[in-house]
Design an enzyme around this catalytic site. Structure first.
Site, short mmCIF file in Angstrom:
data_model
loop_
_atom_site.label_atom_id
_atom_site.label_comp_id
_atom_site.label_asym_id
_atom_site.label_seq_id
_atom_site.Cartn_x
_atom_site.Cartn_y
_atom_site.Cartn_z
N THR A 147 -3.27 -14.06 -32.06
CA THR A 147 -2.63 -13.02 -32.89
C THR A 147 -1.19 -12.69 -32.49
O THR A 147 -0.81 -12.79 -31.32
CB THR A 147 -3.48 -11.72 -32.84
OG1 THR A 147 -4.82 -12.02 -33.15
CG2 THR A 147 -2.99 -10.66 -33.81
N GLY A 177 -11.84 -11.48 -38.69
CA GLY A 177 -11.67 -10.82 -37.40
C GLY A 177 -11.21 -9.38 -37.57
O GLY A 177 -11.37 -8.76 -38.62
N ASP A 178 -10.60 -8.84 -36.52
CA ASP A 178 -10.20 -7.42 -36.53
C ASP A 178 -8.91 -7.16 -37.30
O ASP A 178 -8.68 -6.05 -37.78
CB ASP A 178 -10.00 -6.95 -35.08
CG ASP A 178 -8.93 -7.77 -34.36
OD1 ASP A 178 -9.12 -9.00 -34.25
OD2 ASP A 178 -7.91 -7.20 -33.92
N THR A 197 -4.92 -7.09 -29.98
CA THR A 197 -5.07 -8.55 -29.88
C THR A 197 -6.23 -8.85 -28.94
O THR A 197 -6.44 -8.15 -27.95
CB THR A 197 -3.77 -9.24 -29.40
OG1 THR A 197 -4.06 -10.60 -29.07
CG2 THR A 197 -3.15 -8.56 -28.19
N GLY A 198 -7.00 -9.88 -29.29
CA GLY A 198 -8.18 -10.23 -28.49
C GLY A 198 -9.28 -10.73 -29.41
O GLY A 198 -9.01 -11.06 -30.57
N1 GLY Z 1 -7.99 -11.00 -32.99
C1 GLY Z 1 -7.95 -11.94 -34.00
C2 GLY Z 1 -9.24 -12.48 -34.39
O1 GLY Z 1 -10.20 -12.43 -33.62
O2 GLY Z 1 -9.36 -12.96 -35.47
#
Ligand code: GLY
Length: 263
Positions: A147, A177-178, A197-198
């Protein structure tokens, strides 16, 4: 939400290049901050500054967004991006293909009736607003390099968060994702803007970005709230955040390597 437009404020910007990235990716993040900072310095908006920064990082094949987005289990590159503003607007797209700079598509949803578009719907919206279809090369580097994001504050006091990702290598088609999920991968209100991010699933389960922002209401400073956010995760779950409040410079904090830079 409080109307803060018209308030005189000192511009600031912070960018990150993703949890898990080493110092070799720092120059790309520094350049992204400079691109956004130039816009802020010439009186430009926090929105334009964050978009310029994120586009630059999406175009950097070393980073996991846009061109460097991770290749999924079927060989495709499906990208997520989101933008949120301190005056209550949000736009996100998820699982978009053939789009080099998904952040520019997400930004066009700000102020629209629809907040989030996925897959073919997102791509058709991009066609409608004139974003060319282009094959995205992608990267099959291992997951753990995650990210890009930017948070900026302009001279009116408006804060904007922009975040973009290629997800994780080998993940299934359609996985979200998030990043495009409000309150999880990003949050912005009249107090603070935050980008995460993660590992997306972990960040989503904890709704980290909005929960960190809420800690500021209890009077904690930016370092304290980010420490709290990182400490919600076991050390084997890589995570990081950047944040920028109504005054001062931004701060980045992670439980792993995470190139970040601020002005
Ligand atoms: N943090 C980005 C994802 O896991 O998609």
């Amino acid at each position: 939400m409080k109307d803060i437009v018209g308030t005189i404020s000192s511009p600031a910007i912070i960018c990150h290049g993703g949890a898990g990235h080493s110092a070799k990716d720092q120059p790309g993040v520094d350049a992204a901050v400079e691109a956004g900072w130039d816009i802020l310095q010439s009186g430009g908006t926090a929105l334009d500054a964050t978009l310029a920064s994120v586009v630059m990082m999406e175009n950097d094949p070393a980073l996991n967004a846009g061109t460097g987005g991770r290749i999924r289990s079927d060989g495709s590159v499906q990208l997520d991006a989101a933008v949120m503003t301190s005056n209550g607007q949000f736009g996100a797209i998820t699982c978009i293909q053939q789009t080099k700079n998904p952040i520019l598509v997400a930004a066009k949803l700000l102020g629209e009736n629809v907040n989030i578009l996925a897959g073919t719907g997102a791509r058709e919206f991009a066609d409608k607003i004139g974003v060319a279809r282009e094959d995205v090369v992608g990267s099959s580097k291992p997951t753990g390099n995650d990210t890009v994001g930017a948070v900026a504050r302009d001279e009116t006091g408006l804060i904007v968060v922009a975040s973009s990702t290629g997800g994780c290598t080998g993940m299934p088609v359609g996985r979200i994702g998030d990043v495009p999920l409000i309150g999880a991968g990003l949050w912005c209100d009249e107090r603070i803007g935050i980008a995460a991010t993660g590992i997306g699933e972990q960040i989503t389960l904890k709704m980290s970005s909005v929960r960190i922002a809420d800690r500021t209401a209890e009077g904690y400073d930016i370092e304290n709230v980010l420490n709290w956010g990182v400490n919600q995760y076991p050390s084997d779950v890589e995570v990081g955040f950047i944040a920028l409040a109504t005054e001062g410079v931004g701060l980045g904090l992670a439980n792993t390597k995470m190139p970040w830079s601020s002005k």
